[in-house]
Design a protein around this motif. Structure first.
Motif, PDB file in Angstrom:
ATOM      1  N   ARG A 129      19.087 -46.544  -2.689  1.00 33.86           N
ATOM      2  CA  ARG A 129      18.773 -47.677  -3.564  1.00 33.86           C
ATOM      3  C   ARG A 129      20.031 -48.317  -4.126  1.00 33.86           C
ATOM      4  O   ARG A 129      21.043 -47.644  -4.366  1.00 33.86           O
ATOM      5  CB  ARG A 129      17.903 -47.229  -4.757  1.00 33.86           C
ATOM      6  N   LEU A 130      19.934 -49.612  -4.372  1.00 32.24           N
ATOM      7  CA  LEU A 130      20.938 -50.332  -5.139  1.00 32.24           C
ATOM      8  C   LEU A 130      20.379 -50.442  -6.548  1.00 32.24           C
ATOM      9  O   LEU A 130      19.295 -50.987  -6.762  1.00 32.24           O
ATOM     10  CB  LEU A 130      21.169 -51.719  -4.547  1.00 32.24           C
ATOM     11  N   TYR A 149      25.374 -47.772  -6.343  1.00 36.17           N
ATOM     12  CA  TYR A 149      24.748 -47.499  -5.047  1.00 36.17           C
ATOM     13  C   TYR A 149      24.369 -46.019  -5.059  1.00 36.17           C
ATOM     14  O   TYR A 149      25.207 -45.156  -5.310  1.00 36.17           O
ATOM     15  CB  TYR A 149      25.727 -47.791  -3.919  1.00 36.17           C
ATOM     16  N   GLU A 150      23.117 -45.737  -4.780  1.00 30.04           N
ATOM     17  CA  GLU A 150      22.604 -44.375  -5.004  1.00 30.04           C
ATOM     18  C   GLU A 150      21.841 -43.867  -3.782  1.00 30.04           C
ATOM     19  O   GLU A 150      21.035 -44.580  -3.193  1.00 30.04           O
ATOM     20  CB  GLU A 150      21.675 -44.401  -6.215  1.00 30.04           C
ATOM     21  N   ILE A 151      22.114 -42.614  -3.429  1.00 29.70           N
ATOM     22  CA  ILE A 151      21.371 -41.935  -2.369  1.00 29.70           C
ATOM     23  C   ILE A 151      20.829 -40.626  -2.942  1.00 29.70           C
ATOM     24  O   ILE A 151      21.596 -39.759  -3.357  1.00 29.70           O
ATOM     25  CB  ILE A 151      22.260 -41.639  -1.157  1.00 29.70           C
ATOM     26  N   ALA A 152      19.504 -40.516  -2.982  1.00 33.79           N
ATOM     27  CA  ALA A 152      18.869 -39.336  -3.562  1.00 33.79           C
ATOM     28  C   ALA A 152      18.099 -38.580  -2.487  1.00 33.79           C
ATOM     29  O   ALA A 152      17.487 -39.187  -1.601  1.00 33.79           O
ATOM     30  CB  ALA A 152      17.932 -39.737  -4.694  1.00 33.79           C
ATOM     31  N   HIS A 204      29.399 -54.612   0.277  1.00 31.29           N
ATOM     32  CA  HIS A 204      28.591 -55.835   0.359  1.00 31.29           C
ATOM     33  C   HIS A 204      27.463 -55.815  -0.665  1.00 31.29           C
ATOM     34  O   HIS A 204      27.219 -56.795  -1.360  1.00 31.29           O
ATOM     35  CB  HIS A 204      28.025 -55.995   1.767  1.00 31.29           C
ATOM     36  N   HIS A 205      26.778 -54.679  -0.761  1.00 31.59           N
ATOM     37  CA  HIS A 205      25.653 -54.566  -1.692  1.00 31.59           C
ATOM     38  C   HIS A 205      26.115 -54.648  -3.147  1.00 31.59           C
ATOM     39  O   HIS A 205      25.431 -55.231  -3.993  1.00 31.59           O
ATOM     40  CB  HIS A 205      24.908 -53.248  -1.467  1.00 31.59           C
ATOM     41  N   LEU A 206      27.278 -54.065  -3.437  1.00 31.31           N
ATOM     42  CA  LEU A 206      27.776 -54.032  -4.814  1.00 31.31           C
ATOM     43  C   LEU A 206      28.562 -55.284  -5.194  1.00 31.31           C
ATOM     44  O   LEU A 206      28.967 -55.441  -6.350  1.00 31.31           O
ATOM     45  CB  LEU A 206      28.647 -52.790  -5.012  1.00 31.31           C
ATOM     46  N   SER A 256      25.875 -40.844  -6.272  1.00 33.60           N
ATOM     47  CA  SER A 256      25.894 -42.198  -6.825  1.00 33.60           C
ATOM     48  C   SER A 256      27.317 -42.747  -6.823  1.00 33.60           C
ATOM     49  O   SER A 256      28.270 -42.029  -7.116  1.00 33.60           O
ATOM     50  CB  SER A 256      25.357 -42.196  -8.263  1.00 33.60           C
ATOM     51  N   TYR A 257      27.419 -44.038  -6.522  1.00 35.28           N
ATOM     52  CA  TYR A 257      28.706 -44.723  -6.499  1.00 35.28           C
ATOM     53  C   TYR A 257      28.669 -45.835  -7.547  1.00 35.28           C
ATOM     54  O   TYR A 257      28.013 -46.860  -7.353  1.00 35.28           O
ATOM     55  CB  TYR A 257      28.979 -45.308  -5.118  1.00 35.28           C
ATOM     56  N   TYR A 258      29.345 -45.616  -8.668  1.00 37.12           N
ATOM     57  CA  TYR A 258      29.343 -46.561  -9.778  1.00 37.12           C
ATOM     58  C   TYR A 258      30.567 -47.479  -9.683  1.00 37.12           C
ATOM     59  O   TYR A 258      31.675 -47.018  -9.402  1.00 37.12           O
ATOM     60  CB  TYR A 258      29.392 -45.815 -11.112  1.00 37.12           C
ATOM     61  N   ILE A 259      30.342 -48.767  -9.943  1.00 34.15           N
ATOM     62  CA  ILE A 259      31.448 -49.719  -9.937  1.00 34.15           C
ATOM     63  C   ILE A 259      32.430 -49.334 -11.039  1.00 34.15           C
ATOM     64  O   ILE A 259      32.072 -49.290 -12.215  1.00 34.15           O
ATOM     65  CB  ILE A 259      30.932 -51.154 -10.136  1.00 34.15           C
TER      66      ILE A 259
END
Length: 240
Positions: free
Chosen positions: A130-131, A141-144, A194-196, A224-227
């Motif tokens: 999910r974004l 950007y998150e992958i669970a 691109h998504h972020l 999770s990838y935080y800006i």
């Protein structure tokens, strides 16, 4: 004398925090100098510095050498001392959380995920990519990876405004107990940039977290990838 000084420091800390939370000191502004604050509040420089130091420790302000103290972006303060969902944190900040579901699948996990979630045999997990957004703007950007055994038919419950924590607790009646969290800094991978809406290699805070239920069994693992420019991770840590 020490108790009185400590009391003044706490009073000022609370006053400064109130100024920030009520937008009297708006995001991004430079605070008055230490001397100006000393004159206004009739206290010592040490008291001012202790108050500002605590604000900095909790992510309300940040300091730039030779320039001064500035109000931080409070929309992105991520508290490390309690287990909270992204949705809960954004709502607490007065923002509207939402998600863009990029992929959702049921699969047999790889060895790393198997270990994290203590998967045995051919048990499957839901992979939810999910974004995460706040007021429509990308934040994370998150992958669970979620245990199918504990959350059957999860794929039928997830929408753009879904909080997985609500599903765990209200639909499956699971009690979340604690999470083990790991943080590291890295550049934004090309596939997420691109998504972020940021450039490849831009600073990011990568978080890995395994969350356990009250019976000490792992429920899900999230990466999770935080800006980096939108987040401040903070914790208040007592000395034992």
């Amino acid at each position: 004398m020490t108790a009185k000084k400590d009391f003044l420091y706490i009073q000022l800390y609370n006053k400064f925090k109130e100024n920030i939370e009520n937008n009297i000191w708006a995001e991004g502004i430079k605070l008055p100098s230490e001397y100006e604050l000393m004159e206004k509040y009739k206290v010592s420089r040490d008291t001012i510095r202790k108050s500002l130091q605590r604000l900095a420790q909790e992510g309300y302000v940040y300091r730039q050498a030779g320039k001064g103290t500035f109000v931080n972006n409070l929309k992105s303060r991520y508290k490390l001392t309690s287990l909270e969902s992204f949705s809960e944190q954004m709502l607490y900040m007065g923002l509207i959380p939402s998600s863009k579901i990029l992929s959702l699948s049921l699969e047999i996990p790889n060895g790393k995920i198997k270990d994290y979630l203590e998967i045995i045999d051919d048990e499957k997990v839901y992979r939810v990519e999910r974004l995460r957004l706040a007021n429509g703007e990308p934040m994370c950007y998150e992958i669970a990876y979620v245990s199918e055994r504990l959350c059957p038919d999860l794929d039928k419950l997830i929408y753009s405004d879904t909080s997985l924590y609500e599903i765990y607790e209200e639909h499956y009646n699971l009690k979340l107990d604690y999470g083990n969290l790991y943080l590291e800094a890295e550049g934004c991978p090309k596939e997420y940039s691109h998504h972020l809406k940021i450039k490849k290699g831009s600073p990011m805070l990568k978080m890995k977290c395994i969350v356990y239920t009250d019976n000490k069994k792992p429920l899900y693992f999230v990466e999770s990838y935080y800006i980096g420019t939108k987040y401040v991770f903070f914790a208040s840590m007592p000395r034992i």
